[in-house]
Design a protein around this motif. Sequence first.
Motif, PDB file in Angstrom:
ATOM      1  N   GLU A 146      -4.441   2.845  -1.824  1.00 21.67           N
ATOM      2  CA  GLU A 146      -4.073   2.031  -2.930  1.00 21.67           C
ATOM      3  C   GLU A 146      -2.847   1.433  -2.991  1.00 21.67           C
ATOM      4  N   GLY A 147      -2.911   0.329  -3.693  1.00 23.28           N
ATOM      5  CA  GLY A 147      -1.486  -0.649  -3.955  1.00 23.28           C
ATOM      6  C   GLY A 147      -1.600  -1.586  -4.886  1.00 23.28           C
ATOM      7  N   LEU A 148      -0.662  -2.536  -4.601  1.00 19.70           N
ATOM      8  CA  LEU A 148      -0.847  -3.769  -5.514  1.00 19.70           C
ATOM      9  C   LEU A 148      -0.716  -4.983  -4.765  1.00 19.70           C
ATOM     10  N   PHE A 149      -1.472  -5.912  -5.117  1.00 25.26           N
ATOM     11  CA  PHE A 149      -1.413  -7.148  -4.465  1.00 25.26           C
ATOM     12  C   PHE A 149      -1.501  -8.104  -5.480  1.00 25.26           C
TER      13      PHE A 149
ATOM     14  N   ILE B 245       0.840  -1.266  -0.085  1.00 26.63           N
ATOM     15  CA  ILE B 245       0.088  -0.005   0.090  1.00 26.63           C
ATOM     16  C   ILE B 245       0.940   1.260  -0.015  1.00 26.63           C
ATOM     17  N   ASP B 246       0.752   1.943  -1.174  1.00 33.36           N
ATOM     18  CA  ASP B 246       1.831   3.120  -1.232  1.00 33.36           C
ATOM     19  C   ASP B 246       1.478   4.277  -1.648  1.00 33.36           C
ATOM     20  N   LYS B 247      -0.106   4.578  -2.170  1.00 35.76           N
ATOM     21  CA  LYS B 247      -0.778   5.576  -2.582  1.00 35.76           C
ATOM     22  C   LYS B 247      -1.916   5.777  -1.453  1.00 35.76           C
ATOM     23  N   GLY B 248      -2.183   7.123  -1.458  1.00 34.31           N
ATOM     24  CA  GLY B 248      -3.347   7.761  -0.568  1.00 34.31           C
ATOM     25  C   GLY B 248      -4.135   8.939  -0.878  1.00 34.31           C
ATOM     26  N   THR B 249      -5.217   8.880  -0.674  1.00 31.89           N
ATOM     27  CA  THR B 249      -5.908  10.384  -0.544  1.00 31.89           C
ATOM     28  C   THR B 249      -6.890  10.506   0.402  1.00 31.89           C
TER      29      THR B 249
END
Length: 246
Positions: A141-144, A66-70
């Motif tokens: 948000e991120g990648l899994f 998880i490396d993005k956020g608003t």
Amino acid sequence: MQRFRIFWPIVAILIGVFASCSKDELTLPSKVYFHFGMTPHSDSENDDLKAGYNSAGQPGPISFTIDKGTLVISAIEFDGKREQGQDVYFISDFPAPVVAKLYEEGTQAAVDFDIPQGIYKRIDISLHLGNGPDEMPLKLEGLFSRPGIGPVTIRFEYAFDDIISIRSTGNGANQDITLRKDQPSTAMVRLDAGSLFRLVNPAVFINADIIVENGQNVLQISNNNNRNIFNQIAARMNNAFTVVFE
């Protein structure tokens, strides 16, 4: 004796003047800038994830980031207790919600306040989360990546207006927070993604439902999708935020 009768009124006047000056000093403003950021979280080193299991017991490489956020803030509430002088309380009046891109540590408008200077024994900050025109209050948000489908977008969506209350700290061993009229300060508001996701059993992510959005696979965690995971993460919201005055 006569000299003492003249001297004591002068002392009283001087004390009154000094007390007045000290009181006036405590009303002088100190500029405080609010910045917003996040600490990313990666679970690729988690032993359960490295084991690579899924609901069918099939092995395979798994990673989770998880490396993005608003964050959307409709108001900021300040409640400060000073060592000297009156306590300070106010709530902001933003003309429009502040949209903070946590991964960039940026907002669409500067967020700063003139706060009476002094030594604060305690500062509580409350973030009023609210909907912006095109954003929900909190989105991470991120990648899994899991066996059989490869990497997909993972997105946590918190769609509720809410109030997050945070006990601020100072930047150092002394937890008192000193605001000075001639020295601007920064209040760094940070969300720790690991605090939200670290304690969730990896198996629930591996077995989570995947939706298709604009032709792309998405692991959406919201009040409508994968609600069991959403409830676990949402319950830790107040523990995930920190405010440090620097």
